[in-house]
Design a protein around this motif. Structure first.
Motif, PDB file in Angstrom:
ATOM      1  N   ALA A   1      62.095 -17.466  63.897  1.00  0.00           N
ATOM      2  CA  ALA A   1      62.029 -16.193  64.628  1.00  0.00           C
ATOM      3  C   ALA A   1      60.634 -15.573  64.618  1.00  0.00           C
ATOM      4  O   ALA A   1      60.277 -14.836  65.535  1.00  0.00           O
ATOM      5  N   GLY A   2      59.843 -15.873  63.611  1.00  0.00           N
ATOM      6  CA  GLY A   2      58.500 -15.312  63.550  1.00  0.00           C
ATOM      7  C   GLY A   2      57.446 -16.161  64.224  1.00  0.00           C
ATOM      8  O   GLY A   2      56.259 -15.787  64.235  1.00  0.00           O
ATOM      9  N   GLN A   3      57.836 -17.295  64.804  1.00  0.00           N
ATOM     10  CA  GLN A   3      56.877 -18.220  65.399  1.00  0.00           C
ATOM     11  C   GLN A   3      56.924 -18.171  66.926  1.00  0.00           C
ATOM     12  O   GLN A   3      57.980 -17.954  67.511  1.00  0.00           O
ATOM     13  N   PRO A   4      55.773 -18.377  67.589  1.00  0.00           N
ATOM     14  CA  PRO A   4      55.784 -18.487  69.055  1.00  0.00           C
ATOM     15  C   PRO A   4      56.601 -19.700  69.478  1.00  0.00           C
ATOM     16  O   PRO A   4      56.658 -20.709  68.767  1.00  0.00           O
ATOM     17  N   LEU A   5      57.227 -19.598  70.636  1.00  0.00           N
ATOM     18  CA  LEU A   5      58.031 -20.707  71.140  1.00  0.00           C
ATOM     19  C   LEU A   5      57.122 -21.796  71.700  1.00  0.00           C
ATOM     20  O   LEU A   5      56.168 -21.519  72.430  1.00  0.00           O
ATOM     21  N   THR A   6      57.416 -23.036  71.364  1.00  0.00           N
ATOM     22  CA  THR A   6      56.676 -24.194  71.875  1.00  0.00           C
ATOM     23  C   THR A   6      57.684 -25.242  72.337  1.00  0.00           C
ATOM     24  O   THR A   6      58.842 -25.235  71.899  1.00  0.00           O
ATOM     25  N   PRO A   7      57.258 -26.167  73.197  1.00  0.00           N
ATOM     26  CA  PRO A   7      58.151 -27.273  73.548  1.00  0.00           C
ATOM     27  C   PRO A   7      58.650 -28.027  72.326  1.00  0.00           C
ATOM     28  O   PRO A   7      59.805 -28.455  72.282  1.00  0.00           O
ATOM     29  N   ALA A   8      57.792 -28.165  71.307  1.00  0.00           N
ATOM     30  CA  ALA A   8      58.185 -28.892  70.100  1.00  0.00           C
ATOM     31  C   ALA A   8      59.362 -28.204  69.407  1.00  0.00           C
ATOM     32  O   ALA A   8      60.277 -28.866  68.901  1.00  0.00           O
TER      33      ALA A   8
ATOM     34  N   ARG B   1      57.792 -26.978  83.729  1.00  0.00           N
ATOM     35  CA  ARG B   1      58.750 -25.879  83.690  1.00  0.00           C
ATOM     36  C   ARG B   1      58.951 -25.397  82.252  1.00  0.00           C
ATOM     37  O   ARG B   1      59.107 -24.196  81.998  1.00  0.00           O
ATOM     38  N   LEU B   2      58.939 -26.329  81.316  1.00  0.00           N
ATOM     39  CA  LEU B   2      59.090 -25.956  79.911  1.00  0.00           C
ATOM     40  C   LEU B   2      57.876 -25.167  79.423  1.00  0.00           C
ATOM     41  O   LEU B   2      58.019 -24.205  78.642  1.00  0.00           O
ATOM     42  N   GLU B   3      56.686 -25.541  79.861  1.00  0.00           N
ATOM     43  CA  GLU B   3      55.484 -24.790  79.494  1.00  0.00           C
ATOM     44  C   GLU B   3      55.550 -23.363  80.047  1.00  0.00           C
ATOM     45  O   GLU B   3      55.180 -22.401  79.367  1.00  0.00           O
ATOM     46  N   THR B   4      56.004 -23.224  81.295  1.00  0.00           N
ATOM     47  CA  THR B   4      56.157 -21.888  81.883  1.00  0.00           C
ATOM     48  C   THR B   4      57.156 -21.062  81.091  1.00  0.00           C
ATOM     49  O   THR B   4      56.950 -19.862  80.851  1.00  0.00           O
ATOM     50  N   LEU B   5      58.232 -21.695  80.668  1.00  0.00           N
ATOM     51  CA  LEU B   5      59.262 -21.006  79.887  1.00  0.00           C
ATOM     52  C   LEU B   5      58.686 -20.486  78.573  1.00  0.00           C
ATOM     53  O   LEU B   5      58.938 -19.337  78.179  1.00  0.00           O
ATOM     54  N   CYS B   6      57.905 -21.311  77.884  1.00  0.00           N
ATOM     55  CA  CYS B   6      57.331 -20.899  76.599  1.00  0.00           C
ATOM     56  C   CYS B   6      56.322 -19.765  76.780  1.00  0.00           C
ATOM     57  O   CYS B   6      56.284 -18.816  75.984  1.00  0.00           O
ATOM     58  N   THR B   7      55.493 -19.855  77.826  1.00  0.00           N
ATOM     59  CA  THR B   7      54.537 -18.780  78.104  1.00  0.00           C
ATOM     60  C   THR B   7      55.261 -17.461  78.343  1.00  0.00           C
ATOM     61  O   THR B   7      54.879 -16.410  77.819  1.00  0.00           O
TER      62      THR B   7
ATOM     63  N   ALA C   1      71.203 -20.542  71.776  1.00  0.00           N
ATOM     64  CA  ALA C   1      70.414 -20.434  70.549  1.00  0.00           C
ATOM     65  C   ALA C   1      69.045 -19.816  70.837  1.00  0.00           C
ATOM     66  O   ALA C   1      68.545 -18.995  70.054  1.00  0.00           O
ATOM     67  N   LEU C   2      68.430 -20.173  71.964  1.00  0.00           N
ATOM     68  CA  LEU C   2      67.133 -19.594  72.316  1.00  0.00           C
ATOM     69  C   LEU C   2      67.252 -18.111  72.639  1.00  0.00           C
ATOM     70  O   LEU C   2      66.308 -17.339  72.407  1.00  0.00           O
ATOM     71  N   PHE C   3      68.393 -17.691  73.162  1.00  0.00           N
ATOM     72  CA  PHE C   3      68.619 -16.254  73.347  1.00  0.00           C
ATOM     73  C   PHE C   3      68.507 -15.541  72.002  1.00  0.00           C
ATOM     74  O   PHE C   3      67.854 -14.494  71.883  1.00  0.00           O
ATOM     75  N   TYR C   4      69.137 -16.100  70.971  1.00  0.00           N
ATOM     76  CA  TYR C   4      69.050 -15.489  69.643  1.00  0.00           C
ATOM     77  C   TYR C   4      67.615 -15.479  69.140  1.00  0.00           C
ATOM     78  O   TYR C   4      67.151 -14.492  68.567  1.00  0.00           O
ATOM     79  N   TRP C   5      66.912 -16.598  69.330  1.00  0.00           N
ATOM     80  CA  TRP C   5      65.510 -16.654  68.887  1.00  0.00           C
ATOM     81  C   TRP C   5      64.719 -15.512  69.519  1.00  0.00           C
ATOM     82  O   TRP C   5      63.960 -14.813  68.831  1.00  0.00           O
ATOM     83  N   SER C   6      64.863 -15.304  70.811  1.00  0.00           N
ATOM     84  CA  SER C   6      64.102 -14.283  71.509  1.00  0.00           C
ATOM     85  C   SER C   6      64.473 -12.884  71.019  1.00  0.00           C
ATOM     86  O   SER C   6      63.597 -12.039  70.799  1.00  0.00           O
TER      87      SER C   6
END
Length: 391
Positions: A117-124, A177-183, A225-230
């Protein structure tokens, strides 16, 4: 309605398969629910409710993680029960079916999301999340944590009649598209004239994973799960204690229609935003009711103990066991299950149970290769001091 929405819409940095932008607007009903979530999601209920203070916090988090893991799996077709899932996770036993494996994977995924939760989202991070969600459940294990290929037939169909509902974008476009999502996910400090409500940002992430369908399977679980992360990254800490999938599971058709209406009505995500903010509100109201009920149950047990030899003797973990046992005689509790439920050491968990055994409020019996503590059928009478010699 379409004209009114387009006139006041906000464009998003996402395009559909035809190169048209997604957008949304904020009708008064949406602004009202967003405001309500803002006022409630700071976590104050956890300090106002006696049952949720101090050491109870971890237990409520674990209960929420199990419920979300179970409901999110059932939404995707897992065949198991809530009780079996709860016992599997708390007793740390191996899953006995593919449905239980899905639940366990989702549980681990939710733990992973809390850690990130404290980290920026990345494709990895997204790849690792998907790997956790699908481990041991895919026809081709090599596709866990990998984008689908052009040769993979990945579509969304109506399970009732096989009607084709959605064909996701071409696999070749997925990396960009994944890069756009992370940005988009990480852009938490835009200029004032480009402010995007944090809850809207989290719900859009949820939608876009569902729209892009970047994986051969597990897209829905990854999206939720990504909703929760955000939400956690944007400081909505109360989200640790609720399950949105538990609410979605009650109305899966509305959930699917919100996706379809957003895609079919010129990429207007307002439909999905209205659906998901309602889901969040219902989940948060459910938490409030749950905490109030737990507080009443604990207070009732304490009332039973007033004036008996047991008054003031037991801690909150033991009171929880007594409450459960009085409600469901014959309930079996293991040391490992008690330890995992309350996040305490093995020694502390065993001491709790042995103390209740010594007080003649639990029995011990052989279960398989181990021992279990069992609530007797007359536990309520014992708690109220009616058993001879107890007071």
């Amino acid at each position: 309605m379409r004209w009114a929405r387009q006139n006041g819409s906000t464009l998003l940095p996402f395009l559909d398969k035809a190169g048209e932008a997604f957008s949304f607007c904020e009708p008064p009903i949406l602004r009202s629910v967003l405001h309500w979530i803002d006022t409630q999601a700071g976590g104050q209920i956890l300090t106002e409710t006696p049952a949720a203070t101090g050491a109870q916090r971890d237990r409520y988090i674990m209960t929420s993680l199990i419920e979300e893991a179970f409901s999110s799996s059932v939404l995707e077709g897992a065949a198991t029960t809530r009780q079996a899932a709860r016992e599997m996770i708390r007793d740390q036993r191996a899953p006995r079916s593919s449905g239980e494996l899905m639940v366990l994977n989702n549980y681990h995924a939710m733990q992973f999301i809390r850690e990130q939760a404290g980290q920026p989202l990345t494709p990895a991070i997204i790849f690792e999340l998907h790997r956790i969600v699908t481990e041991g459940t895919l026809d081709d294990p090599a596709m866990a944590g990998r984008l689908r290929r052009g040769s993979d037939r990945v579509v969304v169909e109506d399970p009732r009649d096989g009607e084709l509902l959605h064909v996701p974008p071409d696999a070749g476009t997925l990396p960009s598209r994944l890069e756009t999502l992370c940005t988009f996910a990480n852009d938490l400090n835009p200029p004032p004239d480009q402010f995007l409500h944090p809850v809207v940002r989290a719900i859009v992430l949820h939608f876009m994973i569902g729209y892009d369908h970047p994986f051969v399977d597990g897209n829905g679980r990854t999206a939720r799960a990504l909703f929760y992360w955000s939400m956690l990254r944007q400081k909505y800490w109360l989200m640790e204690f609720i399950s949105i999938s538990g609410i979605i599971r009650r109305s899966p058709v509305q959930y699917a229609k919100a996706y379809l209406n957003s895609e079919l009505d010129e990429n207007d995500l307002t439909y999905f935003l209205l659906n998901q903010t309602k889901v969040v509100r219902l989940a948060m109201e459910g938490l409030q009711n749950y905490l109030a009920r737990k507080a009443r149950e604990i207070e009732l047990v304490e009332t039973w103990l007033d004036g008996t030899a047991y008054e003031g003797r037991f801690n909150h973990r033991q009171l929880d066991i007594l409450k459960t046992g009085a409600r469901s005689p014959g309930t079996q509790i293991t040391v490992d299950g008690h330890k995992n439920k309350h996040r305490v050491s093995y020694h502390t968990a065993r001491a709790d149970l042995e103390d209740l055994l010594a007080a003649d409020l639990l029995r011990k019996r052989q279960v398989g290769r181990g021992k279990a503590y069992v609530a007797p059928s007359d536990l309520t009478e014992r708690l109220q001091g009616r058993k001879k010699g107890s007071s």
